[in-house]
Enzyme design. Sequence first.
Site, PDB file in Angstrom:
ATOM      1  N   HIS A 153      44.901  52.065  26.063  1.00  0.00           N
ATOM      2  CA  HIS A 153      44.116  51.030  25.019  1.00  0.00           C
ATOM      3  C   HIS A 153      44.733  49.624  25.563  1.00  0.00           C
ATOM      4  O   HIS A 153      44.787  48.611  24.788  1.00  0.00           O
ATOM      5  CB  HIS A 153      44.693  51.285  23.767  1.00  0.00           C
ATOM      6  CG  HIS A 153      44.214  52.708  23.309  1.00  0.00           C
ATOM      7  ND1 HIS A 153      42.965  53.338  22.748  1.00  0.00           N
ATOM      8  CD2 HIS A 153      45.044  53.866  23.473  1.00  0.00           C
ATOM      9  CE1 HIS A 153      42.950  54.321  22.553  1.00  0.00           C
ATOM     10  NE2 HIS A 153      44.390  54.895  23.067  1.00  0.00           N
ATOM     11  N   SER A 274      39.322  25.870  42.626  1.00  0.00           N
ATOM     12  CA  SER A 274      38.351  25.205  41.786  1.00  0.00           C
ATOM     13  C   SER A 274      38.103  23.868  42.141  1.00  0.00           C
ATOM     14  O   SER A 274      38.781  23.106  42.774  1.00  0.00           O
ATOM     15  CB  SER A 274      39.073  25.149  40.324  1.00  0.00           C
ATOM     16  OG  SER A 274      38.381  24.270  39.626  1.00  0.00           O
ATOM     17  N   LYS A 280      44.212  25.833  40.288  1.00  0.00           N
ATOM     18  CA  LYS A 280      43.623  27.295  40.352  1.00  0.00           C
ATOM     19  C   LYS A 280      43.577  27.930  41.750  1.00  0.00           C
ATOM     20  O   LYS A 280      43.336  27.489  42.455  1.00  0.00           O
ATOM     21  CB  LYS A 280      42.227  27.048  39.682  1.00  0.00           C
ATOM     22  CG  LYS A 280      41.967  26.536  38.272  1.00  0.00           C
ATOM     23  CD  LYS A 280      42.341  27.766  37.193  1.00  0.00           C
ATOM     24  CE  LYS A 280      41.048  27.984  36.706  1.00  0.00           C
ATOM     25  NZ  LYS A 280      41.257  28.928  35.972  1.00  0.00           N
ATOM     26  N   GLU A 287      36.270  39.548  41.152  1.00  0.00           N
ATOM     27  CA  GLU A 287      35.149  39.281  40.216  1.00  0.00           C
ATOM     28  C   GLU A 287      33.963  39.501  40.798  1.00  0.00           C
ATOM     29  O   GLU A 287      32.956  40.148  40.043  1.00  0.00           O
ATOM     30  CB  GLU A 287      35.163  37.591  39.707  1.00  0.00           C
ATOM     31  CG  GLU A 287      36.404  37.472  39.054  1.00  0.00           C
ATOM     32  CD  GLU A 287      36.854  35.815  38.866  1.00  0.00           C
ATOM     33  OE1 GLU A 287      36.745  35.860  37.533  1.00  0.00           O
ATOM     34  OE2 GLU A 287      37.024  35.234  39.679  1.00  0.00           O
TER      35      GLU A 287
END
Length: 457
Positions: A153, A274, A280, A287
């Site tokens: 979980h 970025s 970043k 992704e």
Amino acid sequence: MWSGRYEAAAAESVRRLNDSLPFDKRLYASDIACSLAYAQALHRAGILSDAELSAIADGLARVRAEFDAGAFVFAAGDEDIHTAVERRLIELIGAVGGKLHTGRSRNDQVATDTRHWQAQAISRIIGWLTALQRALLEQAKQHVETLMCGYTHLRAAQPISAAHWLLSYFWMLSRDVRRFELTREATLVLPLGSGALAGTPYPIDREALAESLGFLDLSPNSLDAVSDRDFVVGFLYAAALTMTHLSRFAEDVILFSAPPFNFIQLDERYTTGSSLMPQKQNPDVLELTRGKAGRLIGHLTGFFGTLKGLPTGYNKDLQEDKEPLFDAADTLEALLPALIGAVETMRLNPEAMRAALDESMLATDLADYLVARGVPFREAHGLVGAAVRAAQAQGVTLSALPLQSYQAISAHFQPDLYEVFDFAASVAKRKAFGGTAPEAVRLQIARAESFLGERRA
Ligand code: ARG
């Protein structure tokens, strides 16, 4: 090609809709290989003379060379790759080229070409998948003794070996590889010799034809052979499930490489910056893995929809098999090399992993301590729950909870209870095969090695 019966050419809009050439031209190598084998089968059947076979074989080799060189010129009437190749063959060698299609239909031809192409794609994809498994396995070997927080979980559950986490994905991929292997077997069943639907009246030795193309079996029913595409569904299913596993892995790595986890450092070459925020380093490879899984699941469900209402025999709907098939294969073949690189170069951070462990994760071990003293597990679970509550009330961890507090809960708690608070010891106890103890993980690694060894041959 079918103009004999026609007075007017198809409307331009119909031609654009109907033509599959823009996407099926990549089947050219399979189409030509299968045509060459078919010409040889016609020759063996006495339908082509020696001279005719050699003219056709020559011509096909020239067509193939034109494609390989990027010099093949498509003509306005080329509806699909099959008509384009045949049209060019006849241009190059004359009317004898028209004998190639004897007893053959584009229906058995396209089913054969697609299977031929798909079998090769599967072999390449299996190569990439086993390379990814190798990368996971090499990482796992470095981290058998690295302690990591195991989750259920997404809440801290029990300590595990970091290798155990990595290998969990190795085994998912081993089933994907197996699925692709089984799909390849089902793919290598030869439709050629089925004609349009009813079979061929020519004495084609289909057995020899299959063998010459590396197919493993013959379709036993011509109608089935030209009208089903379950082998494409098999491919899309194997691809979608592989992507589902890869997506889960990607999600883990995205989480674990982000603060506050910091369990994993991705190599710069496998992250992207970025345009606005200089600090970043984004995990785009992962992704995209996660994102593209959705697309491949869509191909599977979409193609099921294409097949489900088809009446018996070939229907043009079947031409819709190619774009999802090609896209699924292309997606895997674009993704896997980047993912392999990311896994090979990522670095696990044992200190951060260790820092994420907390003693509440040893509550199960404390229950096992009571079990060893004869307390039934259910009761032990309740007693440890009370200890967890007491520790919370006093604002301390379980190992800092005084003995008298423990003994107020149960007299079974003795001074040696504090020995339970050892993460490595907890992991080492789980040594039954399949567990996370280093001892058991080493056995897993040996099994993983033999899985890959059997596929290296
Ligand atoms: N381009 C077609 C396909 O991909 C080839 C088969 C055409 N057969 C036919 N009867 N029109 O399915």
